[in-house]
Design an enzyme around this catalytic site. Sequence first.
Site, PDB file in Angstrom:
ATOM      1  N   ALA A 133       0.396   4.292  -9.066  1.00  0.00           N
ATOM      2  CA  ALA A 133      -0.679   4.258  -8.065  1.00  0.00           C
ATOM      3  C   ALA A 133      -0.927   5.660  -7.520  1.00  0.00           C
ATOM      4  CB  ALA A 133      -0.311   3.310  -6.926  1.00  0.00           C
TER       5      ALA A 133
ATOM      6  N   SER B  82       1.230  14.940 -13.684  1.00  0.00           N
ATOM      7  CA  SER B  82      -0.028  15.212 -14.384  1.00  0.00           C
ATOM      8  C   SER B  82      -0.138  16.654 -14.865  1.00  0.00           C
ATOM      9  CB  SER B  82      -1.178  14.919 -13.418  1.00  0.00           C
ATOM     10  OG  SER B  82      -2.376  15.459 -13.897  1.00  0.00           O
TER      11      SER B  82
ATOM     12  N   ASN C  54      -4.304  14.354 -20.140  1.00  0.00           N
ATOM     13  CA  ASN C  54      -5.362  13.333 -20.027  1.00  0.00           C
ATOM     14  C   ASN C  54      -5.205  12.273 -21.112  1.00  0.00           C
ATOM     15  OD1 ASN C  54      -6.307  15.903 -18.904  1.00  0.00           O
ATOM     16  ND2 ASN C  54      -8.210  14.803 -18.503  1.00  0.00           N
TER      17      ASN C  54
ATOM     18  N   TYR D  66      -5.882  17.220  -5.563  1.00  0.00           N
ATOM     19  CA  TYR D  66      -5.158  16.262  -6.419  1.00  0.00           C
ATOM     20  C   TYR D  66      -3.991  16.969  -7.122  1.00  0.00           C
ATOM     21  CZ  TYR D  66      -4.095  13.335 -10.476  1.00  0.00           C
ATOM     22  OH  TYR D  66      -3.446  12.606 -11.428  1.00  0.00           O
TER      23      TYR D  66
ATOM     24  N   GLU E  68      -2.663  18.251 -14.550  1.00  0.00           N
ATOM     25  CA  GLU E  68      -3.439  18.958 -13.522  1.00  0.00           C
ATOM     26  C   GLU E  68      -2.548  19.896 -12.711  1.00  0.00           C
ATOM     27  OE1 GLU E  68      -6.979  18.955 -12.400  1.00  0.00           O
ATOM     28  OE2 GLU E  68      -6.907  18.594 -14.538  1.00  0.00           O
TER      29      GLU E  68
ATOM     30  N   ASP F 141       0.856  -1.189   0.000  1.00  0.00           N
ATOM     31  CA  ASP F 141       0.000   0.000   0.000  1.00  0.00           C
ATOM     32  C   ASP F 141       0.884   1.227   0.000  1.00  0.00           C
ATOM     33  OD1 ASP F 141      -1.926   2.140   0.798  1.00  0.00           O
ATOM     34  OD2 ASP F 141      -3.270   0.418   0.950  1.00  0.00           O
TER      35      ASP F 141
ATOM     36  N   GLY G 100     -21.479  17.646 -15.801  1.00  0.00           N
ATOM     37  CA  GLY G 100     -21.227  18.942 -15.168  1.00  0.00           C
ATOM     38  C   GLY G 100     -20.864  19.991 -16.212  1.00  0.00           C
TER      39      GLY G 100
ATOM     40  N   ARG H 243     -15.195   8.360 -20.366  1.00  0.00           N
ATOM     41  CA  ARG H 243     -15.815   7.026 -20.276  1.00  0.00           C
ATOM     42  C   ARG H 243     -17.262   7.150 -19.823  1.00  0.00           C
ATOM     43  NH1 ARG H 243     -14.764   1.577 -18.743  1.00  0.00           N
ATOM     44  NH2 ARG H 243     -16.455   0.523 -19.863  1.00  0.00           N
TER      45      ARG H 243
HETATM   46  P1  NAP Z   1      -6.375   4.644 -12.143  1.00  0.00           P
HETATM   47  O1  NAP Z   1      -6.986   3.834 -13.237  1.00  0.00           O
HETATM   48  O2  NAP Z   1      -7.278   5.391 -11.210  1.00  0.00           O
HETATM   49  O3  NAP Z   1      -5.441   3.660 -11.277  1.00  0.00           O
HETATM   50  C1  NAP Z   1      -4.945   4.051 -10.032  1.00  0.00           C
HETATM   51  C2  NAP Z   1      -4.237   2.875  -9.393  1.00  0.00           C
HETATM   52  O4  NAP Z   1      -3.736   3.270  -8.108  1.00  0.00           O
HETATM   53  C3  NAP Z   1      -5.127   1.653  -9.147  1.00  0.00           C
HETATM   54  O5  NAP Z   1      -4.399   0.492  -9.483  1.00  0.00           O
HETATM   55  C4  NAP Z   1      -5.375   1.715  -7.642  1.00  0.00           C
HETATM   56  O6  NAP Z   1      -5.623   0.463  -7.061  1.00  0.00           O
HETATM   57  C5  NAP Z   1      -4.030   2.250  -7.169  1.00  0.00           C
HETATM   58  N1  NAP Z   1      -4.080   2.809  -5.799  1.00  0.00           N
HETATM   59  C6  NAP Z   1      -4.865   3.803  -5.341  1.00  0.00           C
HETATM   60  N2  NAP Z   1      -4.622   4.036  -4.039  1.00  0.00           N
HETATM   61  C7  NAP Z   1      -3.646   3.168  -3.660  1.00  0.00           C
HETATM   62  C8  NAP Z   1      -2.974   2.915  -2.444  1.00  0.00           C
HETATM   63  N3  NAP Z   1      -3.231   3.601  -1.324  1.00  0.00           N
HETATM   64  N4  NAP Z   1      -2.021   1.954  -2.420  1.00  0.00           N
HETATM   65  C9  NAP Z   1      -1.750   1.237  -3.525  1.00  0.00           C
HETATM   66  N5  NAP Z   1      -2.365   1.415  -4.717  1.00  0.00           N
HETATM   67  C10 NAP Z   1      -3.307   2.378  -4.780  1.00  0.00           C
HETATM   68  O7  NAP Z   1      -5.352   5.711 -12.729  1.00  0.00           O
HETATM   69  P2  NAP Z   1      -4.707   5.811 -14.206  1.00  0.00           P
HETATM   70  O8  NAP Z   1      -5.615   6.630 -15.058  1.00  0.00           O
HETATM   71  O9  NAP Z   1      -4.236   4.494 -14.638  1.00  0.00           O
HETATM   72  O10 NAP Z   1      -3.462   6.756 -13.893  1.00  0.00           O
HETATM   73  C11 NAP Z   1      -2.206   6.227 -13.487  1.00  0.00           C
HETATM   74  C12 NAP Z   1      -1.393   7.294 -12.781  1.00  0.00           C
HETATM   75  O11 NAP Z   1      -1.183   8.396 -13.680  1.00  0.00           O
HETATM   76  C13 NAP Z   1      -2.054   7.922 -11.558  1.00  0.00           C
HETATM   77  O12 NAP Z   1      -1.040   8.258 -10.653  1.00  0.00           O
HETATM   78  C14 NAP Z   1      -2.714   9.174 -12.082  1.00  0.00           C
HETATM   79  O13 NAP Z   1      -2.870  10.120 -11.055  1.00  0.00           O
HETATM   80  C15 NAP Z   1      -1.690   9.596 -13.121  1.00  0.00           C
HETATM   81  N6  NAP Z   1      -2.164  10.361 -14.266  1.00  0.00           N
HETATM   82  C16 NAP Z   1      -3.219   9.899 -14.997  1.00  0.00           C
HETATM   83  C17 NAP Z   1      -3.604  10.590 -16.128  1.00  0.00           C
HETATM   84  C18 NAP Z   1      -4.742  10.108 -16.988  1.00  0.00           C
HETATM   85  O14 NAP Z   1      -5.260  10.906 -17.778  1.00  0.00           O
HETATM   86  N7  NAP Z   1      -5.132   8.837 -16.894  1.00  0.00           N
HETATM   87  C19 NAP Z   1      -2.894  11.744 -16.525  1.00  0.00           C
HETATM   88  C20 NAP Z   1      -1.805  12.150 -15.755  1.00  0.00           C
HETATM   89  C21 NAP Z   1      -1.425  11.449 -14.646  1.00  0.00           C
HETATM   90  P3  NAP Z   1      -7.121  -0.172  -7.012  1.00  0.00           P
HETATM   91  O15 NAP Z   1      -7.331  -0.833  -8.354  1.00  0.00           O
HETATM   92  O16 NAP Z   1      -7.030  -1.118  -5.879  1.00  0.00           O
HETATM   93  O17 NAP Z   1      -8.072   0.959  -6.792  1.00  0.00           O
HETATM   94  O1  F7E Z   2     -12.715  15.582 -15.942  1.00  0.00           O
HETATM   95  C1  F7E Z   2     -15.453  17.953 -16.655  1.00  0.00           C
HETATM   96  C2  F7E Z   2     -14.632  18.163 -15.389  1.00  0.00           C
HETATM   97  O2  F7E Z   2     -12.689  13.714 -14.306  1.00  0.00           O
HETATM   98  C3  F7E Z   2     -12.407  16.256 -17.144  1.00  0.00           C
HETATM   99  C4  F7E Z   2      -7.435  12.286 -14.246  1.00  0.00           C
HETATM  100  O3  F7E Z   2      -6.964  11.170 -14.970  1.00  0.00           O
HETATM  101  O4  F7E Z   2      -6.816  13.761 -16.023  1.00  0.00           O
HETATM  102  C5  F7E Z   2      -7.897  13.340 -15.225  1.00  0.00           C
HETATM  103  O5  F7E Z   2      -8.436  14.435 -14.486  1.00  0.00           O
HETATM  104  C6  F7E Z   2     -13.254  17.523 -17.259  1.00  0.00           C
HETATM  105  C7  F7E Z   2     -13.258  18.393 -15.986  1.00  0.00           C
HETATM  106  O6  F7E Z   2     -10.608  14.256 -15.658  1.00  0.00           O
HETATM  107  C8  F7E Z   2     -18.262  15.839 -15.798  1.00  0.00           C
HETATM  108  O7  F7E Z   2     -15.141  19.271 -14.646  1.00  0.00           O
HETATM  109  C9  F7E Z   2     -17.945  17.681 -16.882  1.00  0.00           C
HETATM  110  O8  F7E Z   2     -13.116  19.726 -16.358  1.00  0.00           O
HETATM  111  O9  F7E Z   2     -12.485  13.195 -16.770  1.00  0.00           O
HETATM  112  P1  F7E Z   2     -12.174  14.092 -15.646  1.00  0.00           P
HETATM  113  P2  F7E Z   2      -9.610  15.350 -15.047  1.00  0.00           P
HETATM  114  O10 F7E Z   2     -10.199  16.065 -13.895  1.00  0.00           O
HETATM  115  O11 F7E Z   2      -9.126  16.187 -16.185  1.00  0.00           O
HETATM  116  C10 F7E Z   2      -5.705  14.328 -15.307  1.00  0.00           C
HETATM  117  C11 F7E Z   2      -4.636  14.664 -16.305  1.00  0.00           C
HETATM  118  C12 F7E Z   2      -5.255  13.476 -14.185  1.00  0.00           C
HETATM  119  O12 F7E Z   2      -4.087  13.483 -13.831  1.00  0.00           O
HETATM  120  C13 F7E Z   2      -6.304  12.816 -13.359  1.00  0.00           C
HETATM  121  O13 F7E Z   2      -5.766  11.715 -12.636  1.00  0.00           O
HETATM  122  O14 F7E Z   2     -14.604  17.141 -17.460  1.00  0.00           O
HETATM  123  N1  F7E Z   2     -16.730  17.261 -16.449  1.00  0.00           N
HETATM  124  N2  F7E Z   2     -18.901  16.830 -16.495  1.00  0.00           N
HETATM  125  C14 F7E Z   2     -16.890  16.107 -15.774  1.00  0.00           C
HETATM  126  N3  F7E Z   2     -16.000  15.289 -15.182  1.00  0.00           N
HETATM  127  C15 F7E Z   2     -16.464  14.162 -14.599  1.00  0.00           C
HETATM  128  N4  F7E Z   2     -15.586  13.305 -14.024  1.00  0.00           N
HETATM  129  N5  F7E Z   2     -17.808  13.863 -14.570  1.00  0.00           N
HETATM  130  C16 F7E Z   2     -18.749  14.673 -15.165  1.00  0.00           C
HETATM  131  O15 F7E Z   2     -19.943  14.383 -15.129  1.00  0.00           O
END
Ligand code: NAP
Ligand code: F7E
Length: 329
Positions: A81, A125, A178, A149, A127, A58, A211, A191
Amino acid sequence: MARRRAMITGVTGQDGSYLAEILLAKGYEVIGLIRRSSTVNFERISHIQDKITLVPFDLLDFYSIVHALREYQPHEVYNLAAQSFVQTSFTQPVLTGETTALGVTRILDAIRVVDPTIRFYQASSSEMFGKVVETPQTEKTPFYPRSPYGVAKVYGHWITVNYRESYGLHATSGILFNHESERRGLEFVTRKITHGVARIKLGLDRTLVLGNLEARRDWGYAPDYVEAMWLMLQQDEPDDYVIATGETHSVREFAELAFAHVGLDYRDYVVQDPRFMRPAEVDLLVGNAAKARARLGWAPRTTFQELVRRMVDADLALLQRQLADPRHR
Ligand code: NAP
Ligand code: F7E
């Protein structure tokens, strides 16, 4: 030559599952770190489960990381993670800080103690750019995070740089914009839209509640992005890299395209609800990945239109399979 060993935290997540696949294809031995849960959550890795070693840990537990490193002696560690959902970070800011921020220090410090030659990748990220101070965003753009975050990821980024500079670790920060896929969690907007579109098309729902439709993101395809993570750890020197497509689209455009792909008009189905609005929003993100292109030879392969179509088609197929399966009735 001995097989290279890679350790992936977050292997059950979207990116972890794709990264495990490409590392296996490259001949790596893959150790996936998983957190214990009362029900098994291996949906994304069930097809490769027998090819990887799964080890409990963890991010909140320092010794579990030390133990995993000592036991499996990886050459590369990919820290994917995190508590990764921005919306949840507003209601669970402390947990987000413990995992997404301090979790990075726990891994870096464990590497420093156990084997400082291990190469480390931190999932940073876009973000972190938040209320952007310049467009497009590059590795040099100052950070202005807009959520707990984003703040936690800024900490994770800087502690990675700090361990690189203080202890000479090969620690790299990938600043990924993203990236989405058919394996994206259902709560993220892309999704949520494609799954919602498929449900509406199949007559299972009549509306899709969202939203802020005006937020703009630079959306890429996750399998393209995990390749960049691996490329970063193959460089002689650790560094920071932006990974992005260079295109930006609004949530509204994403919805319009997704509904149009199945012959529907989003305006007939999308309903807005303040419940899905954020206390502070990130209005516009668009990245410049010129450094990654020049140094890593990386470029995105999937267009925005292909991404949307692929995700809608995958959700239609998934729901049709579930409808045909009596266990889902
Ligand atoms: P994700 O699908 O939400 O996967 C997150 C992973 O972290 C899951 O395997 C989760 O395990 C694990 N986790 C959460 N809390 C934990 C803990 N306390 N100890 C151990 N494992 C833990 O995220 P993703 O989209 O693949 O993103 C991967 C990484 O890239 C993340 O760090 C995210 O913040 C970062 N990121 C994502 C994006 C994007 O657009 N996808 C962009 C920039 C950065 P469980 O399956 O058990 O929940
Ligand atoms: O939101 C708007 C919301 O939750 C995108 C994570 O992977 O990318 C992700 O973060 C936008 C935002 O992703 C809804 O307000 C509107 O402006 O899909 P999201 P995120 O916040 O950009 C970054 C790079 C990461 O690192 C993060 O881990 O969409 N929005 N309506 C909504 N968002 C959600 N979730 N749900 C709605 O109904």
